[in-house]
Structures are given as structure tokens and as C-alpha cells.
Design a protein around this motif. Structure first.
Motif, PDB file in Angstrom:
ATOM      1  N   HIS A  15      45.812   5.663  57.101  1.00  0.00           N
ATOM      2  CA  HIS A  15      45.653   3.676  57.561  1.00  0.00           C
ATOM      3  C   HIS A  15      46.580   3.858  56.612  1.00  0.00           C
ATOM      4  N   CYS A  16      45.913   3.832  55.039  1.00  0.00           N
ATOM      5  CA  CYS A  16      46.000   3.874  53.777  1.00  0.00           C
ATOM      6  C   CYS A  16      47.267   4.154  53.614  1.00  0.00           C
ATOM      7  N   ALA A  17      47.878   5.237  53.943  1.00  0.00           N
ATOM      8  CA  ALA A  17      49.262   6.081  53.570  1.00  0.00           C
ATOM      9  C   ALA A  17      50.352   5.603  54.346  1.00  0.00           C
ATOM     10  N   ARG A  18      50.247   4.859  55.157  1.00  0.00           N
ATOM     11  CA  ARG A  18      50.969   4.419  56.646  1.00  0.00           C
ATOM     12  C   ARG A  18      51.402   2.546  56.368  1.00  0.00           C
ATOM     13  N   SER A  19      50.491   2.157  55.974  1.00  0.00           N
ATOM     14  CA  SER A  19      50.257   0.605  55.156  1.00  0.00           C
ATOM     15  C   SER A  19      51.488   1.214  53.438  1.00  0.00           C
ATOM     16  N   VAL A  20      50.859   1.456  52.937  1.00  0.00           N
ATOM     17  CA  VAL A  20      52.019   1.715  51.624  1.00  0.00           C
ATOM     18  C   VAL A  20      53.682   2.405  52.163  1.00  0.00           C
ATOM     19  N   THR A  21      53.427   3.241  53.030  1.00  0.00           N
ATOM     20  CA  THR A  21      55.091   4.455  53.666  1.00  0.00           C
ATOM     21  C   THR A  21      55.403   2.229  53.349  1.00  0.00           C
ATOM     22  N   GLU A  22      54.849   1.659  54.606  1.00  0.00           N
ATOM     23  CA  GLU A  22      55.364   0.150  55.407  1.00  0.00           C
ATOM     24  C   GLU A  22      56.361  -0.041  53.862  1.00  0.00           C
ATOM     25  N   GLU A  23      55.614  -0.645  53.066  1.00  0.00           N
ATOM     26  CA  GLU A  23      55.853  -2.041  52.675  1.00  0.00           C
ATOM     27  C   GLU A  23      56.910  -1.602  51.182  1.00  0.00           C
ATOM     28  N   LEU A  24      56.306   0.130  50.804  1.00  0.00           N
ATOM     29  CA  LEU A  24      58.189   0.310  49.936  1.00  0.00           C
ATOM     30  C   LEU A  24      58.656   0.495  50.561  1.00  0.00           C
ATOM     31  N   GLN A  34      56.868   8.847  50.280  1.00  0.00           N
ATOM     32  CA  GLN A  34      56.040  10.475  50.301  1.00  0.00           C
ATOM     33  C   GLN A  34      54.439   9.513  50.097  1.00  0.00           C
ATOM     34  N   VAL A  35      53.211   9.805  50.522  1.00  0.00           N
ATOM     35  CA  VAL A  35      52.314   9.395  49.772  1.00  0.00           C
ATOM     36  C   VAL A  35      51.118  10.377  50.313  1.00  0.00           C
ATOM     37  N   SER A  36      50.341  10.919  49.063  1.00  0.00           N
ATOM     38  CA  SER A  36      49.581  11.354  49.012  1.00  0.00           C
ATOM     39  C   SER A  36      47.489  11.279  49.081  1.00  0.00           C
ATOM     40  N   GLU A  38      44.959  12.666  49.061  1.00  0.00           N
ATOM     41  CA  GLU A  38      43.827  13.129  48.238  1.00  0.00           C
ATOM     42  C   GLU A  38      43.987  12.190  46.883  1.00  0.00           C
ATOM     43  N   ASN A  39      45.668  12.758  46.323  1.00  0.00           N
ATOM     44  CA  ASN A  39      45.086  12.707  44.945  1.00  0.00           C
ATOM     45  C   ASN A  39      45.765  11.421  44.521  1.00  0.00           C
ATOM     46  N   GLY A  40      46.026  10.901  45.858  1.00  0.00           N
ATOM     47  CA  GLY A  40      46.824   9.204  45.386  1.00  0.00           C
ATOM     48  C   GLY A  40      48.108   8.952  44.880  1.00  0.00           C
ATOM     49  N   GLN A  41      48.951   9.774  44.983  1.00  0.00           N
ATOM     50  CA  GLN A  41      50.566   9.869  44.305  1.00  0.00           C
ATOM     51  C   GLN A  41      51.000   9.331  45.729  1.00  0.00           C
ATOM     52  N   VAL A  42      52.267   8.916  45.414  1.00  0.00           N
ATOM     53  CA  VAL A  42      53.263   8.070  45.983  1.00  0.00           C
ATOM     54  C   VAL A  42      54.457   8.053  45.066  1.00  0.00           C
ATOM     55  N   SER A  43      55.854   9.271  45.550  1.00  0.00           N
ATOM     56  CA  SER A  43      57.152   8.962  45.427  1.00  0.00           C
ATOM     57  C   SER A  43      57.570   8.997  46.277  1.00  0.00           C
ATOM     58  N   VAL A  44      58.498   8.045  45.825  1.00  0.00           N
ATOM     59  CA  VAL A  44      59.864   7.335  46.417  1.00  0.00           C
ATOM     60  C   VAL A  44      61.582   7.885  45.546  1.00  0.00           C
ATOM     61  N   THR A  45      62.284   8.269  47.033  1.00  0.00           N
ATOM     62  CA  THR A  45      63.525   8.246  46.848  1.00  0.00           C
ATOM     63  C   THR A  45      64.216   7.021  47.056  1.00  0.00           C
ATOM     64  N   SER A  46      65.141   6.371  46.434  1.00  0.00           N
ATOM     65  CA  SER A  46      65.974   5.351  46.250  1.00  0.00           C
ATOM     66  C   SER A  46      67.356   5.618  45.639  1.00  0.00           C
ATOM     67  N   ALA A  47      67.571   4.880  46.178  1.00  0.00           N
ATOM     68  CA  ALA A  47      69.311   4.890  45.634  1.00  0.00           C
ATOM     69  C   ALA A  47      69.534   3.826  44.364  1.00  0.00           C
ATOM     70  N   GLN A  48      68.402   3.306  43.805  1.00  0.00           N
ATOM     71  CA  GLN A  48      68.644   3.097  42.220  1.00  0.00           C
ATOM     72  C   GLN A  48      67.082   2.821  41.560  1.00  0.00           C
ATOM     73  N   PRO A  49      66.490   3.130  40.165  1.00  0.00           N
ATOM     74  CA  PRO A  49      65.000   3.229  40.105  1.00  0.00           C
ATOM     75  C   PRO A  49      64.068   2.016  40.993  1.00  0.00           C
ATOM     76  N   LEU A  50      63.176   1.890  41.411  1.00  0.00           N
ATOM     77  CA  LEU A  50      62.270   0.835  41.036  1.00  0.00           C
ATOM     78  C   LEU A  50      61.740   0.366  40.239  1.00  0.00           C
ATOM     79  N   THR A  51      61.956  -1.246  39.882  1.00  0.00           N
ATOM     80  CA  THR A  51      61.100  -1.948  39.124  1.00  0.00           C
ATOM     81  C   THR A  51      59.165  -1.628  39.193  1.00  0.00           C
ATOM     82  N   LEU A  52      58.875  -1.593  38.130  1.00  0.00           N
ATOM     83  CA  LEU A  52      57.058  -2.188  38.679  1.00  0.00           C
ATOM     84  C   LEU A  52      57.389  -3.268  38.968  1.00  0.00           C
ATOM     85  N   GLU A  53      58.010  -4.257  38.768  1.00  0.00           N
ATOM     86  CA  GLU A  53      57.602  -5.613  39.567  1.00  0.00           C
ATOM     87  C   GLU A  53      57.758  -5.355  40.974  1.00  0.00           C
TER      88      GLU A  53
END
Length: 73
Positions: A15-24, A34-36, A38-53
């Protein structure tokens, strides 16, 4: 295309992974998340780099926090 990987704290289940995936996935230009739990890693593919904000706002909306953000290249 940009691929960024960062760490999100507090995720413990699917459920945590789905929530993070949905918002991003709602951020402009994001094509894949893609959310793992187990290790808390989130990988995001996007047209432009995401800003930290933008990423922080999405992760906070999901109920979690970014604990490690990649430094600029």
C-alpha cells in the motif's frame, strides 16, 4: 529522458508503494515509477529531472519523507 533514484523513509508494505507511485505519477512528465519497499528506493523516469521540491511535495502528500536525494551531476 531522466532517471532519478532516491530513498523514501517510512514505507513498509505494498500500500505504501502504491501511494508513493500514485503521487509521483501525477507529476508532469513522469512516465514510470518503480518502488522497492525493502530498501526504500524509488526510481522515477521522467521527461525532465524532478526537482527536490516537486518530489518532496508528492512524497509528503503520500505520507512519507525523502531521506536521501541524489546530488547534482
Amino acid at each position: 529522458m531522466s532517471n532519478q533514484t532516491f530513498t523514501v523513509g517510512g514505507m513498509t508494505c505494498g500500500h505504501c508503494a502504491r501511494s508513493v507511485t500514485e503521487e509521483l505519477s501525477e507529476l508532469p512528465g513522469v512516465s514510470d515509477v518503480q518502488v522497492s519497499v525493502e530498501n526504500g528506493q524509488v526510481s522515477v523516469t521522467s521527461a525532465q529531472p524532478l526537482t527536490l521540491e516537486a518530489a518532496t511535495a508528492a512524497i509528503t502528500e503520500a505520507g512519507y519523507t525523502i531521506t536521501d536525494w541524489p546530488s547534482s551531476n
